[in-house]
Design an enzyme around this catalytic site. Structure first.
Site, PDB file in Angstrom:
ATOM      1  N   LYS A 120       0.831  -1.216   0.000  1.00 16.83           N
ATOM      2  CA  LYS A 120       0.000   0.000   0.000  1.00 16.83           C
ATOM      3  C   LYS A 120       0.859   1.256   0.000  1.00 16.83           C
ATOM      4  CE  LYS A 120      -4.340  -1.695   1.917  1.00 16.83           C
ATOM      5  NZ  LYS A 120      -5.061  -1.960   3.140  1.00 16.83           N
ATOM      6  N   LYS A 201      -4.213 -10.150  -7.480  1.00 15.51           N
ATOM      7  CA  LYS A 201      -5.381 -10.555  -6.687  1.00 15.51           C
ATOM      8  C   LYS A 201      -6.577  -9.652  -6.979  1.00 15.51           C
ATOM      9  CE  LYS A 201      -5.744  -8.875  -2.633  1.00 15.51           C
ATOM     10  NZ  LYS A 201      -5.573  -8.375  -1.277  1.00 15.51           N
ATOM     11  N   LYS A 204     -10.964  -4.764  -4.222  1.00 19.62           N
ATOM     12  CA  LYS A 204     -11.834  -3.583  -4.301  1.00 19.62           C
ATOM     13  C   LYS A 204     -11.028  -2.372  -4.771  1.00 19.62           C
ATOM     14  CE  LYS A 204     -14.168  -4.936  -0.028  1.00 19.62           C
ATOM     15  NZ  LYS A 204     -13.335  -5.089   1.166  1.00 19.62           N
TER      16      LYS A 204
HETATM   17  P1  TYM Z   1     -10.929  -7.293   3.172  1.00 21.87           P
HETATM   18  O1  TYM Z   1     -12.063  -6.385   3.440  1.00 21.87           O
HETATM   19  O2  TYM Z   1      -9.869  -6.843   2.242  1.00 21.87           O
HETATM   20  O3  TYM Z   1     -11.469  -8.665   2.628  1.00 21.87           O
HETATM   21  C1  TYM Z   1     -12.497  -9.391   3.306  1.00 21.87           C
HETATM   22  C2  TYM Z   1     -12.240 -10.878   3.132  1.00 21.87           C
HETATM   23  O4  TYM Z   1     -12.179 -11.218   1.756  1.00 21.87           O
HETATM   24  C3  TYM Z   1     -10.977 -11.914   1.477  1.00 21.87           C
HETATM   25  N1  TYM Z   1     -10.513 -11.584   0.111  1.00 21.87           N
HETATM   26  C4  TYM Z   1     -10.253 -12.488  -0.840  1.00 21.87           C
HETATM   27  N2  TYM Z   1     -10.330 -13.829  -0.834  1.00 21.87           N
HETATM   28  C5  TYM Z   1     -10.004 -14.459  -1.989  1.00 21.87           C
HETATM   29  N3  TYM Z   1      -9.624 -13.824  -3.120  1.00 21.87           N
HETATM   30  C6  TYM Z   1      -9.535 -12.480  -3.168  1.00 21.87           C
HETATM   31  N4  TYM Z   1      -9.172 -11.871  -4.290  1.00 21.87           N
HETATM   32  C7  TYM Z   1      -9.863 -11.752  -1.989  1.00 21.87           C
HETATM   33  N5  TYM Z   1      -9.902 -10.427  -1.683  1.00 21.87           N
HETATM   34  C8  TYM Z   1     -10.295 -10.343  -0.396  1.00 21.87           C
HETATM   35  C9  TYM Z   1      -9.988 -11.432   2.528  1.00 21.87           C
HETATM   36  O5  TYM Z   1      -8.937 -12.347   2.717  1.00 21.87           O
HETATM   37  C10 TYM Z   1     -10.888 -11.305   3.740  1.00 21.87           C
HETATM   38  O6  TYM Z   1     -11.038 -12.545   4.386  1.00 21.87           O
HETATM   39  N6  TYM Z   1      -8.000  -6.840   7.195  1.00 21.87           N
HETATM   40  C11 TYM Z   1      -9.182  -7.472   6.689  1.00 21.87           C
HETATM   41  C12 TYM Z   1     -10.428  -7.153   7.483  1.00 21.87           C
HETATM   42  C13 TYM Z   1     -10.339  -7.444   8.958  1.00 21.87           C
HETATM   43  C14 TYM Z   1     -10.390  -8.716   9.568  1.00 21.87           C
HETATM   44  C15 TYM Z   1     -10.365  -8.477  10.969  1.00 21.87           C
HETATM   45  C16 TYM Z   1     -10.450 -10.019   9.054  1.00 21.87           C
HETATM   46  C17 TYM Z   1     -10.290  -6.503   9.949  1.00 21.87           C
HETATM   47  N7  TYM Z   1     -10.306  -7.158  11.151  1.00 21.87           N
HETATM   48  C18 TYM Z   1     -10.378  -9.530  11.877  1.00 21.87           C
HETATM   49  C19 TYM Z   1     -10.473 -11.062   9.979  1.00 21.87           C
HETATM   50  C20 TYM Z   1     -10.438 -10.817  11.361  1.00 21.87           C
HETATM   51  C21 TYM Z   1      -9.438  -6.990   5.260  1.00 21.87           C
HETATM   52  O7  TYM Z   1      -9.004  -5.944   4.870  1.00 21.87           O
HETATM   53  O8  TYM Z   1     -10.260  -7.779   4.553  1.00 21.87           O
END
Ligand code: TYM
Length: 343
Positions: A120, A201, A204
């Site tokens: 990032k 990957k 969003k």
């Molecule tokens: P975030 O919002 O980026 O994504 C949410 C979930 O989607 C999964 N994900 C994917 N899985 C497969 N292929 C992809 N291309 C893909 N893009 C996203 C992510 O792995 C995630 O499971 N930091 C985390 C949010 C968070 C969190 C937590 C997660 C905050 N606190 C506590 C677990 C526990 C995040 O940014 O996810």
């Protein structure tokens, strides 16, 4: 260990998702679908992490809209409010406070090594402190619930590892306080790649690039177009493969596998008679369209009753608050902070 743990009949799950940008197929296959499928077997906490979202610039009105829209999508995807505590992170102040406590035991070097952070900052001129601190807030999210399992996509594996390290360090410094959680990564769909570029990957952050992501609210025609444009290779062999040249086809098969729940062999057999990649793309698109159709319809209904949505989120925040406030008190006690009413 955690006071209430012995009484637990089911393993406790905690996971989170950011409301920055529209929720896409990678989020669904890597995380949400598994949450829904296992909700009966687990005790569930799912958090819409708006405090994480503001670590990068957001448009306030957009963020507010997207936060509610994401909540509606989680229910539309099948999370049952009777079985899952679904809530907005900023509604439960223990998360930010817990983050502060954990900040005080987390070496900065651990955070500077995080690959998502490095990625990032390479794309930004000015870096907010919150962005560096992001994984500590995530650790607070998870540890305040004494979660056993953290179901996430592959890209969050490193953050869950860091959460384990922070928990162990705190336990070492202040005595056994936190449960050390495990990441649960799905066998299929853990890393959905961009349709425009299967080496990146699906995210969003790139959703504005035409043909990159499938948003869960996309109309069937749009989904069809996105898959039609998907980058493949010049061959015609429809098989799973680690060959970087075949990453596009591999990704399409991976999406199909995650949606249908079939084995690799079954998926390859399904496409044995296919007429080239055009056929493959059309059938994967069809599977995605049919999977998402009911979600889109339910989402639309839920967004028409924001009052009810807010009520569900308020109930979730109250339930989550009860658990995390209790844990936070334990943390404060361990660290020597004065708790009102206690000696
Ligand atoms: P975030 O919002 O980026 O994504 C949410 C979930 O989607 C999964 N994900 C994917 N899985 C497969 N292929 C992809 N291309 C893909 N893009 C996203 C992510 O792995 C995630 O499971 N930091 C985390 C949010 C968070 C969190 C937590 C997660 C905050 N606190 C506590 C677990 C526990 C995040 O940014 O996810």
């Amino acid at each position: 260990m955690a006071g209430d743990e012995r009484k637990r009949a089911k393993r406790r799950v905690f996971s989170g998702i950011q409301p920055s940008g529209d929720v896409q197929l990678g989020n669904y296959l890597g995380a949400i679908k598994g949450w829904v499928e296992r909700q009966d077997a687990k005790e569930n906490y799912f958090c819409i992490v708006d405090l994480h979202a503001i670590t990068t610039p957001q448009k306030p009105e957009e963020l507010r809209r997207q936060t509610r829209s994401l909540a509606a999508m989680l229910f539309a995807a099948g999370l049952d409010p009777e079985k899952c505590t679904v809530f907005i992170q900023s509604h439960v102040t223990a998360h930010a406070e817990g983050c502060w406590a954990l900040n005080c035991v987390t070496p900065v070097g651990w955070l500077e090594r995080m690959t998502q952070y490095k990625d990032k900052i390479s794309r930004q001129e000015s870096v907010a402190t919150g962005l560096l601190d992001y994984p500590v807030l995530m650790a607070a999210d998870i540890l305040l619930y004494d979660a056993d399992e953290v179901p996430v996509g592959d890209d969050q594996r490193q953050h869950v590892e860091l959460t384990r390290d922070i928990a162990q360090r705190f336990n070492h410094l202040y005595g056994d306080t936190f449960k050390v959680p495990e990441a649960v990564i799905p066998e299929a769909g853990a890393r959905v790649m961009g349709l425009d570029d299967p080496t990146v990957k699906m995210s969003k952050s790139y959703a504005h690039i035409r043909g990159h992501a499938v948003n869960l609210l996309d109309e069937p025609k749009e989904i069809e177009r996105s898959f039609k444009r998907a980058v493949t290779d010049s061959g015609n062999d429809i098989r799973f493969s680690d060959d970087p040249e075949k990453a596009g086809v591999n990704n399409l098969l991976g999406v199909y596998k995650a949606i249908t729940g079939r084995s690799r062999e079954e998926v390859e057999a399904d496409f044995a008679g296919a007429r080239g990649y055009g056929d493959l793309k059309a059938r994967v698109a069809e599977a995605v369209i049919e999977e998402l159709r009911p979600l889109r319809e339910r989402h639309h209904r839920l967004m028409n009753d924001v009052g009810e949505l807010d009520r569900l989120l308020a109930v979730g925040a109250e339930q989550a608050g009860a658990v995390s406030e209790n844990k936070l008190k334990e943390v404060k006690r361990r660290m020597g902070l004065v708790i009102p009413g206690e000696q």
